[in-house]
Scaffold this motif. Structure first.
Motif, mmCIF file in Angstrom:
data_model
loop_
_atom_site.group_PDB
_atom_site.id
_atom_site.type_symbol
_atom_site.label_atom_id
_atom_site.label_comp_id
_atom_site.label_asym_id
_atom_site.label_seq_id
_atom_site.Cartn_x
_atom_site.Cartn_y
_atom_site.Cartn_z
ATOM 1 N N LEU A 299 0.825 -1.203 0.000
ATOM 2 C CA LEU A 299 0.000 0.000 0.000
ATOM 3 C C LEU A 299 0.862 1.257 0.000
ATOM 4 N N LEU A 300 1.932 1.196 0.798
ATOM 5 C CA LEU A 300 2.820 2.353 0.892
ATOM 6 C C LEU A 300 3.457 2.671 -0.459
ATOM 7 N N PHE A 301 3.995 1.646 -1.087
ATOM 8 C CA PHE A 301 4.638 1.869 -2.379
ATOM 9 C C PHE A 301 3.606 2.150 -3.456
ATOM 10 N N GLY A 302 2.447 1.522 -3.324
ATOM 11 C CA GLY A 302 1.417 1.688 -4.339
ATOM 12 C C GLY A 302 0.797 3.075 -4.297
ATOM 13 N N THR B 259 5.762 7.956 -8.184
ATOM 14 C CA THR B 259 6.374 8.915 -9.089
ATOM 15 C C THR B 259 5.297 9.624 -9.909
ATOM 16 N N GLU B 260 4.078 9.276 -9.593
ATOM 17 C CA GLU B 260 2.937 9.828 -10.321
ATOM 18 C C GLU B 260 2.746 11.302 -9.962
ATOM 19 N N ILE B 261 2.312 12.086 -10.941
ATOM 20 C CA ILE B 261 2.142 13.509 -10.678
ATOM 21 C C ILE B 261 0.713 13.924 -10.944
ATOM 22 N N LYS B 262 0.177 14.675 -10.013
ATOM 23 C CA LYS B 262 -1.207 15.140 -10.160
ATOM 24 C C LYS B 262 -1.278 16.623 -9.865
ATOM 25 N N GLY C 18 2.029 5.413 -11.211
ATOM 26 C CA GLY C 18 3.349 5.040 -10.723
ATOM 27 C C GLY C 18 3.359 3.626 -10.197
ATOM 28 N N SER C 19 2.220 3.184 -9.664
ATOM 29 C CA SER C 19 2.185 1.871 -9.025
ATOM 30 C C SER C 19 2.391 0.722 -10.021
ATOM 31 N N TYR C 20 2.175 0.981 -11.309
ATOM 32 C CA TYR C 20 2.476 -0.046 -12.305
ATOM 33 C C TYR C 20 3.935 -0.429 -12.215
ATOM 34 N N ASN C 21 4.717 0.566 -11.888
ATOM 35 C CA ASN C 21 6.146 0.366 -11.843
ATOM 36 C C ASN C 21 6.572 -0.258 -10.521
ATOM 37 N N MET D 91 13.614 1.377 -7.737
ATOM 38 C CA MET D 91 13.693 2.795 -7.392
ATOM 39 C C MET D 91 14.316 3.623 -8.509
ATOM 40 N N PHE D 92 15.435 3.134 -9.016
ATOM 41 C CA PHE D 92 16.159 3.902 -10.019
ATOM 42 C C PHE D 92 16.310 3.075 -11.280
ATOM 43 N N PRO D 93 16.169 3.715 -12.438
ATOM 44 C CA PRO D 93 16.325 2.963 -13.683
ATOM 45 C C PRO D 93 17.759 2.453 -13.820
#
Lengths: 243, 369
Positions: B34-37, B42-45, B171-174, B303-305
């Motif tokens: 849940l925390l990461f999701g 990285t999602e922006i709104k 972002g949660s897809y990632n 976390m990082f690509p």
């Protein structure tokens, strides 16, 4: 009848000889004290006898099985109790006993009645469902000993079983050992306490990997011309290099 | 067989009777998902943007409308003087400034020299690049609209690959595949190695090894409970992703579970290997965290690509099992690809499993020499 026989049993770690050519015989039902200072090689010798460690050289049989060839058969016929570990603290008394009964192959049907019988004999039936961590140390050790002979082994190996226990409890503990011996179980015990050495039928004293003395406490005292086992031990251990 | 079951049961008692173990095993995975999701995203709104628009024509107005009506951006203000751009960033209220060239509409129609400059705060490079890529995508989509309406010559449209499978830019897809890797690594490797090290520390391992119980059964009975729990956890994370994070499972569920099983074997073997090397719980814990969990978090691409890492770290990332697992989970779960797309990952993970299991069984000291 001999249940333990060793012939020049030796264990080397690199250039260090932990157990140096020990030969001994232990009779069925005997209480055999295995003494020695820390580092004298007691634990290593005991591990070889239990099938946990392969000898570098020498021969030996335990419960009629060859140490080198059939360590797995030895395991089925012995019990083992160490000072370090008594019982699982987060298991109940009966769960611990069932576990050890189980892994030593006591038939499933017999386990329950044996637990009840054992706890009744010990006067411990009320604590059947108690978590082991709630018990006093002395009781844990008595139970641990009972667990180690739960499957009625031919020999039980006790590695400093009474460490950290008060003399009164130690005395009670030794009564359990006598009971086991009376039932024909051979008791092989290491200890630091010289008063305990007096309770043994025979004792051996290891110094620097060698057995320097092996006899009944009475004979040892007269040989060394001293009053107590303490003094016998002191005279022998004084010359040790691996303290 | 009976003694084996008694032994597994004992392991379950250890787990169930220890509150902290239970929390780590059952609550932590849910929290982490849940925390990461939801939280770490990285999602922006509704990022605020400002506009400098010297043209003020039909085209710029349409583009601004398009951007401000999207979920990602909110129009904060118009700027009259280009000199204000820097001030407005320094105030920290604005995440993005859009600058149009002069006579934008005219140029778009005739010279093809209509320019848009997207300015973002580069001190937060991740956000900046996300913002500019969102905005340019919106501009591109405007261009596409125009193309259909007026039959103008085609424009070069830039679209990022990532967006292809993540149309809502979640972002949660990632993160979800990464979280799966993390949780399985935590439970299988860390908990197994700690629980075996505990038996060594207590001295009970010695007592068990003296028993006629075959060493292989001893190991198996230590491992099976954690194996079962990790399957439960994997299912929990899947359920959470579908129902709480609304990430559909596009690909084959069967394949997904197969993949998880393979990764679980690798993790369990790592746990066994660690426990065969150490005698203390704390050491097992430290090695698991430093040697397994941190690389899983930092080097697996969660976390990082990986492409942006220095070469040395890229090399190290190749031996992080989670890296392969995450790529494969993304392919199956999110892109809905079949087994052929993840052959490479399956082979790598399979080889890791075989090597690690062999190694840890060899290392496990049957005799305490």
């Amino acid at each position: 009848m001999k249940v333990i026989e060793t012939d020049k049993l030796t264990k080397k770690f690199g250039s260090f000889t932990a157990v140096d050519s020990i030969s001994m015989e232990v009779e069925k039902g005997e209480i055999f004290g295995f003494l020695g200072a820390n580092g004298a090689g007691k634990t290593t010798a005991m591990r070889m006898l239990c099938g946990l460690s392969t000898p570098t050289s020498g021969k030996g049989t335990v419960a009629g099985f060859d140490i080198n060839k059939n360590p797995e058969d030895i395991k089925k016929n012995i019990g083992y109790m160490s000072q370090k570990f008594a019982l699982y603290e987060d298991l109940k008394v009966w769960e611990n006993l069932r576990l050890f009964g189980g892994i030593y192959g006591v038939p499933q049907k017999e386990i329950e009645p044996r637990i009840d019988k054992l706890l009744t004999t010990l006067g411990f039936m009320d604590e059947k469902n108690t978590m082991v961590k709630a018990l006093p140390l002395g009781w844990k050790q008595k139970l641990s000993f009972s667990a180690s002979i739960f499957h009625e082994p031919k020999i039980v190996f006790l590695d400093e079983p009474t460490g950290g226990v008060d003399p009164a409890t130690r005395r009670q503990f030794w009564e359990l050992i006598y009971d086991a011996s009376d039932r024909g179980i051979t008791v092989f015990v290491t200890t630091h306490y010289m008063d305990e050495a007096e309770y043994c039928d025979r004792v051996s004293i290891m110094v620097d990997g060698k057995i320097e003395a092996l006899d009944s406490p009475k004979n040892l005292k007269s040989t060394f011309n001293v009053e107590s086992m303490d003094e016998v031990f002191f005279q022998l251990a004084r010359g040790a290099k691996n303290e | 067989m009976k003694k084996f079951l008694v032994f597994i049961q004992k392991e379950f008692y250890h787990i169930v009777r220890d509150t902290w173990t239970m929390i780590i095993l059952l609550v932590l995975p849910i929290l982490m998902t849940l925390l990461f999701g939801f939280g770490i995203s990285t999602e922006i709104k509704n990022a605020k943007f400002a506009v400098y628009d010297p043209s003020h024509d039909l085209a710029t107005q349409k583009i601004i409308d398009k951007i401000k009506t999207s979920d990602y951006f909110t129009l904060e203000t118009y700027i009259d003087d280009p000199a204000d751009i820097e001030t407005i960033f320094q105030e920290g209220k604005i995440a993005l400034v859009i600058v149009f060239s002069e006579q934008f509409y005219e140029n778009m129609l005739h010279t093809g020299d209509a320019q848009i400059l997207l300015i973002a705060d580069g001190t937060d490079p991740n956000t900046a690049s996300t913002l500019t890529s969102y905005a340019s995508r919106l501009v591109a989509s405007y261009q596409q609209d125009q193309m259909g309406a007026t039959g103008m010559p085609p424009y070069q449209i830039h679209t990022e690959v990532k967006l292809l499978y993540n149309p809502t830019l979640k972002g949660s897809y990632n993160t979800v595949p990464g979280v799966m890797g993390m949780i399985l690594m935590l439970i299988c490797a860390m908990m197994t190695s700690v629980s075996i090290a505990r038996e060594k520390e207590l001295g009970s391992m010695e007592v068990i090894l003296v028993s006629p119980m075959p060493p292989l059964l001893i190991i198996l009975s230590k491992v099976i409970p954690y194996f079962a729990i990790s399957i439960v956890n994997f299912t929990t994370v899947l359920l959470l992703s579908v129902y709480a994070l609304e990430i559909p499972i596009v690909g084959s569920l069967f394949l997904l579970y197969g993949l998880a099983l393979l990764f679980i074997f690798v993790s369990l073997a790592l746990g066994l290997l660690i426990s065969s090397l150490v005698d203390k719980q704390i050491v097992a814990l430290l090695i698991s965290v430093m040697g397994l969990l941190l690389p899983t978090v930092l080097l697996s691409g969660l976390m990082f690509p990986i492409e942006n890492m220095p070469l040395l770290l890229q090399g190290i990332a190749q031996i992080v099992p989670a890296k392969w697992f995450i790529v494969a989970v993304k392919n199956v779960m999110i892109k809905g690809l079949g087994i052929t797309s993840i052959m490479k990952e399956l082979v790598v993970l399979g080889a890791m499993a075989v090597v690690l299991i062999t190694l840890s069984l060899k290392k496990f000291k049957i005799r305490l020499d």
